[in-house]
Write a protein that holds these residues in place. Structure first.
Motif, PDB file in Angstrom:
ATOM      1  N   GLU A  49      -3.456   8.744  -2.707  1.00 42.53           N
ATOM      2  CA  GLU A  49      -4.542   7.832  -2.550  1.00 42.53           C
ATOM      3  C   GLU A  49      -6.048   8.636  -2.784  1.00 42.53           C
ATOM      4  O   GLU A  49      -6.827   8.290  -3.579  1.00 42.53           O
ATOM      5  CB  GLU A  49      -4.605   6.865  -1.695  1.00 42.53           C
ATOM      6  CG  GLU A  49      -3.604   5.775  -1.899  1.00 42.53           C
ATOM      7  CD  GLU A  49      -3.301   4.895  -0.648  1.00 42.53           C
ATOM      8  OE1 GLU A  49      -4.041   5.195   0.155  1.00 42.53           O
ATOM      9  OE2 GLU A  49      -2.782   3.796  -0.905  1.00 42.53           O
ATOM     10  N   THR A  50      -5.937   9.814  -1.977  1.00 40.05           N
ATOM     11  CA  THR A  50      -7.045  10.744  -1.811  1.00 40.05           C
ATOM     12  C   THR A  50      -7.338  11.517  -3.118  1.00 40.05           C
ATOM     13  O   THR A  50      -8.330  11.659  -3.438  1.00 40.05           O
ATOM     14  CB  THR A  50      -6.941  11.383  -0.473  1.00 40.05           C
ATOM     15  OG1 THR A  50      -6.872  10.436   0.548  1.00 40.05           O
ATOM     16  CG2 THR A  50      -8.311  11.991  -0.307  1.00 40.05           C
ATOM     17  N   GLY A  88       1.443   9.144   1.215  1.00 44.88           N
ATOM     18  CA  GLY A  88       1.029   8.078   0.331  1.00 44.88           C
ATOM     19  C   GLY A  88      -0.901   8.287   0.505  1.00 44.88           C
ATOM     20  O   GLY A  88      -1.325   7.830  -0.392  1.00 44.88           O
ATOM     21  N   SER A  89      -1.201   8.459   1.633  1.00 42.75           N
ATOM     22  CA  SER A  89      -2.555   8.649   1.718  1.00 42.75           C
ATOM     23  C   SER A  89      -3.026   9.763   0.876  1.00 42.75           C
ATOM     24  O   SER A  89      -4.060   9.938   0.438  1.00 42.75           O
ATOM     25  CB  SER A  89      -3.144   8.829   3.283  1.00 42.75           C
ATOM     26  OG  SER A  89      -2.487  10.134   3.831  1.00 42.75           O
ATOM     27  N   GLU A 129       0.772  -1.353   0.260  1.00 44.73           N
ATOM     28  CA  GLU A 129       0.303   0.032   0.071  1.00 44.73           C
ATOM     29  C   GLU A 129       0.839   1.270   0.089  1.00 44.73           C
ATOM     30  O   GLU A 129       1.966   1.377   0.541  1.00 44.73           O
ATOM     31  CB  GLU A 129      -0.853  -0.017   1.162  1.00 44.73           C
ATOM     32  CG  GLU A 129      -1.920  -1.098   1.119  1.00 44.73           C
ATOM     33  CD  GLU A 129      -2.874  -0.948   2.421  1.00 44.73           C
ATOM     34  OE1 GLU A 129      -2.713   0.181   3.090  1.00 44.73           O
ATOM     35  OE2 GLU A 129      -3.917  -1.595   2.446  1.00 44.73           O
ATOM     36  N   LYS A 130       0.401   2.360  -0.788  1.00 49.53           N
ATOM     37  CA  LYS A 130       1.101   3.603  -0.941  1.00 49.53           C
ATOM     38  C   LYS A 130       1.365   4.222   0.516  1.00 49.53           C
ATOM     39  O   LYS A 130       2.617   4.711   0.905  1.00 49.53           O
ATOM     40  CB  LYS A 130       0.424   4.368  -1.742  1.00 49.53           C
ATOM     41  CG  LYS A 130       0.305   4.122  -3.321  1.00 49.53           C
ATOM     42  CD  LYS A 130      -0.138   5.112  -3.926  1.00 49.53           C
ATOM     43  CE  LYS A 130      -0.233   4.767  -5.666  1.00 49.53           C
ATOM     44  NZ  LYS A 130      -0.734   3.542  -5.788  1.00 49.53           N
ATOM     45  N   SER A 131       0.429   4.104   1.511  1.00 48.43           N
ATOM     46  CA  SER A 131       0.696   4.993   2.656  1.00 48.43           C
ATOM     47  C   SER A 131       1.846   3.959   3.433  1.00 48.43           C
ATOM     48  O   SER A 131       2.586   4.901   4.247  1.00 48.43           O
ATOM     49  CB  SER A 131      -0.593   4.780   3.546  1.00 48.43           C
ATOM     50  OG  SER A 131      -0.963   3.496   3.797  1.00 48.43           O
ATOM     51  N   ASP A 152       3.144   3.455 -11.153  1.00 47.94           N
ATOM     52  CA  ASP A 152       1.853   3.436 -11.691  1.00 47.94           C
ATOM     53  C   ASP A 152       1.681   3.937 -13.017  1.00 47.94           C
ATOM     54  O   ASP A 152       0.466   3.720 -13.541  1.00 47.94           O
ATOM     55  CB  ASP A 152       1.153   4.396 -10.535  1.00 47.94           C
ATOM     56  CG  ASP A 152       0.763   4.002  -9.308  1.00 47.94           C
ATOM     57  OD1 ASP A 152       0.750   2.684  -8.984  1.00 47.94           O
ATOM     58  OD2 ASP A 152       0.198   4.499  -8.294  1.00 47.94           O
TER      59      ASP A 152
END
Length: 573
Positions: free
Chosen positions: A523-524, A519-520, A69-71, A397
């Protein structure tokens, strides 16, 4: 110009051949770069740069390819905090002589020991499967960070003492080029080998880049000690109590953030940041109340017990010790009692000549505008650091292959960086420190915008080359101008310590924000908006420095090392 032969350094046939490749008018300027010590600085820099790449872009690519996961991936940026904390254990390298092996020289023995340790840690990191045990990868990455930062300490000390005073400028430049070469070679080599033989083989191959420094030390010999550090011998109870009481707060915050991110890194970095200065500050406080500084030996068992509990948790440690776990209670009680007594016992040296010795932090904060300068140092690289530590996630990505990343990110970026360093030197010489710093800050801020464009366009080799080229060119200019400004802020009495603290402050906030939020955020809000945000985040530092220039604070806050920095306006007058 004095000929090199007159200074006792003979040019060999290879060096004479290289000089022959340059026109006669250029040769005097090239000669200093071919002396033994500056060449040694080049090879030392190569080994200094590669561990940074192993826990940076290379590890980011590896984790992204394993679908972490990116976070969690960006949380590994917190391992870079080891480089921000290296000043805390630098005195150990200066003061401690390795038993037996120290016969070959203090600097050389440390080069050999830490060089081999870095090789082992890098190989360990490469051979742990992130999908099987991400916490183990985190521990290995922290180990590489701590050992890599320690390698930096050893290499810097060896390089400074190896170079003659008139070689420091040339030697520092060669060291910077070596660092960039080492980081670039490690980044490209890891990608190419990983694509063909796997990440384990890639990390082992990159680990061999520690050898240039080790071999250089063995060939060049032990340098003459030129720098003796002078530190305050005592510490009053208030700052010591603040240091002790701040640990539970910092550690608790680290644990909370680790749980949120799902990776145990920040709490471990808090431990690293506290455990090394703990011994120095405790010895100084003990001497202040009339005890011996050797009280640290009494605290070692207690500290070991506490750290084992914090790192592995109470049930695990008691299971390991079995019936012997009962020893933990008296050890922890003893350590707590000693520390408490050190915190509450009144100062005995207050008002004495010995108590008036000024340390590096006290000297810096006694200057006009020191707080504003520190705010600028903390702010100016936030946007740049946030963007830089996420590039490999973007490339992954967008579907770039390892070979494409090696060619465009590492290859084009490397040459663009060298060009930026060259242009930065020209700007600094012609426009002076203040204008060149302002230009570099603007360029570094705008360079983040190019990655928003790349994210919007998608997979494009030309787009990647342009974005990476611009970013590295701007970073090269900043690497000259901003580093020169940080150097000018140093007091000549505490040059090494001041620069270590300022350079640490320059990136610590950006790395912390990257590790906890990048990371978050991606994703957001997506990559385009994220890089637009990093562009905006860079401009408060630009505006603050512009205000510092207009108000004259830049000049008034400089240290003794910056008493004769170039100023374009004065030169024209």
């Amino acid at each position: 110009m004095v000929d090199i032969a007159e200074r006792g350094v003979r040019l060999g046939p290879i060096r004479e051949f290289i000089l022959g490749l340059f026109p006669s008018p250029v040769r005097p300027g090239v000669r200093p770069y071919l002396e033994n010590a500056p060449l040694a600085a080049l090879f030392l820099g190569m080994s200094s740069g590669f561990p940074f790449a192993m826990i940076g872009a290379t590890l980011t690519t590896r984790l992204a390819q394993d679908d972490i996961e990116k976070s969690a991936v960006t949380a590994f940026a917190l391992t870079f905090l080891a480089y921000n904390l290296k000043w805390a254990w630098a005195p150990i390298i200066d003061k401690v002589r390795i038993p037996v092996l120290g016969r070959i020289g203090q600097r050389r023995s440390w080069l050999l020991v830490i060089g081999l340790a870095v090789m082992g840690a890098v190989a360990l990191l490469g051979n742990i499967d992130p999908t099987a045990s991400l916490p183990a990868v985190a521990l290995a990455a922290i180990l590489v960070g701590v050992l890599g930062a320690t390698f930096d300490i050893v290499i810097d000390g060896y390089r400074i003492e190896l170079l003659e005073p008139e070689q420091l400028g040339v030697g520092s430049g060669m060291s910077q080029y070596g660092w960039r070469i080492g980081a670039a070679v490690a980044g490209a080599l890891a990608l190419v080998v990983a694509a063909r033989m796997g990440w384990g083989a890639a990390y082992i191959a990159c680990g061999l880049l520690a050898l240039p420094a080790v071999i250089t030390g063995l060939v060049m010999g032990e340098p003459t000690r030129k720098i003796e550090r002078s530190w305050p011998e005592f510490m009053t109870r208030t700052p010591y109590a603040i240091f002790i009481l701040s640990f539970p707060l910092a550690y608790g915050g680290g644990v909370a953030l680790d749980r949120w991110l799902g990776v145990e890194i920040l709490s471990l970095m808090v431990i690293v940041g506290y455990v090394f200065p703990m011994f120095d500050l405790t010895a100084r406080r003990a001497r202040d109340i009339g005890w011996s500084g050797h009280v640290n030996w009494l605290l070692v068992p207690s500290l070991a017990a506490l750290l084992s509990i914090l790192v592995f948790d109470w049930p695990t440690v008691t299971q390991w010790l079995g019936a012997g776990a009962a020893i933990l209670y008296p050890l922890l009680a003893l350590g707590a009692a000693v520390i408490a007594w050190l915190c509450i016992t009144p100062t005995r040296t207050e008002g004495s000549t010995q108590s008036k010795v000024v340390g590096p932090l006290v000297e810096f904060f006694s200057r006009e505008g020191a707080i504003i300068v520190l705010v600028f140092v903390l702010l100016h690289k936030i946007g740049d650091t946030l963007a830089n530590l996420t590039f490999r996630l973007l490339f992954e990505d967008l579907g770039y292959t390892n070979d494409e990343i090696a060619i465009y990110d590492v290859g084009v970026g490397f040459w663009a960086l060298l060009a930026g360093i060259f242009v930065g030197g020209m700007l600094y010489a012609r426009l002076g420190m203040k204008i060149s710093v302002l230009i570099s800050l603007v360029l570094m801020a705008v360079s983040n915008f190019s990655f928003a464009g790349l994210a919007a366009v998608g997979h494009s080799n030309i787009g990647m080359a342009l974005a990476i080229g611009f970013e590295n060119f701007a970073s090269g200019i900043g690497g000259v101008a901003v580093v020169a400004y940080l150097s000018a802020l140093c007091n000549l009495k505490f040059t090494a310590t001041h620069f270590a603290l300022l350079s640490a402050a320059a990136s610590i906030l950006g790395r912390f924000l990257t590790g906890t939020t990048a990371g978050s955020l991606i994703e957001t809000m997506g990559y385009v908006n994220f890089y637009l945000l990093t562009t905006a985040a860079a401009f408060p530092g630009v505006i603050l420095f512009w205000w510092m220039m207009r108000s004259g604070l830049v000049d008034r806050s400089l240290g003794t090392a910056g008493s004769e920095v170039p100023d374009a306006e004065e030169d024209r007058g």
